[in-house]
Scaffold this motif. Structure first.
Motif, mmCIF file in Angstrom:
data_model
loop_
_atom_site.group_PDB
_atom_site.id
_atom_site.type_symbol
_atom_site.label_atom_id
_atom_site.label_comp_id
_atom_site.label_asym_id
_atom_site.label_seq_id
_atom_site.Cartn_x
_atom_site.Cartn_y
_atom_site.Cartn_z
ATOM 1 N N PHE A 1 0.860 -1.188 0.000
ATOM 2 C CA PHE A 1 0.000 0.000 0.000
ATOM 3 C C PHE A 1 0.893 1.233 0.000
ATOM 4 O O PHE A 1 1.854 1.311 0.762
ATOM 5 N N PRO A 2 0.620 2.224 -0.839
ATOM 6 C CA PRO A 2 1.545 3.346 -1.073
ATOM 7 C C PRO A 2 1.481 4.467 -0.027
ATOM 8 O O PRO A 2 1.058 5.577 -0.317
ATOM 9 N N ASP B 1 -1.404 7.872 -6.220
ATOM 10 C CA ASP B 1 -0.957 6.522 -5.857
ATOM 11 C C ASP B 1 -2.116 5.689 -5.318
ATOM 12 O O ASP B 1 -2.187 4.493 -5.585
ATOM 13 N N TRP C 1 -3.370 2.264 -6.938
ATOM 14 C CA TRP C 1 -3.436 1.061 -6.101
ATOM 15 C C TRP C 1 -4.827 0.431 -6.201
ATOM 16 O O TRP C 1 -4.945 -0.785 -6.327
ATOM 17 N N GLU D 1 -5.134 -1.270 -9.594
ATOM 18 C CA GLU D 1 -4.319 -2.490 -9.677
ATOM 19 C C GLU D 1 -4.864 -3.622 -8.814
ATOM 20 O O GLU D 1 -4.619 -4.794 -9.098
ATOM 21 N N ASN D 2 -5.586 -3.280 -7.733
ATOM 22 C CA ASN D 2 -6.021 -4.302 -6.782
ATOM 23 C C ASN D 2 -7.511 -4.590 -6.814
ATOM 24 O O ASN D 2 -8.004 -5.385 -6.016
#
Length: 67
Positions: free
Chosen positions: A40-41, A55, A59, A62-63
């Motif tokens: 996690f960013p 970010d 994230w 992408e998830n």
């Protein structure tokens, strides 16, 4: 500088757990769970954890759908 989400509400460049909770419609406890997860960013500023909005959006993309 602001990012714009699908409802056209501008997002701040950096978000804390409360802002992420409100944006995603989930509890702060769940946000903190995400923040502690590997990958996690987060950015740590002293004891604070913040996330760059761009970010966070990356994230999420992408998830999405992963378990």
């Amino acid at each position: 500088m602001y990012l714009v989400n699908q409802t056209e509400k501008p997002l701040p460049v950096y978000m804390n757990a409360s802002q992420i909770s409100e944006y995603l419609g989930i509890s702060k406890a769940k946000v903190y769970q995400f923040m502690r997860a590997e990958g996690f960013p987060i950015l740590r500023v002293g004891k604070r954890m913040i996330v760059a909005s761009k970010d966070l959006l990356n994230w999420i993309e992408e998830n999405t759908g992963k378990q």
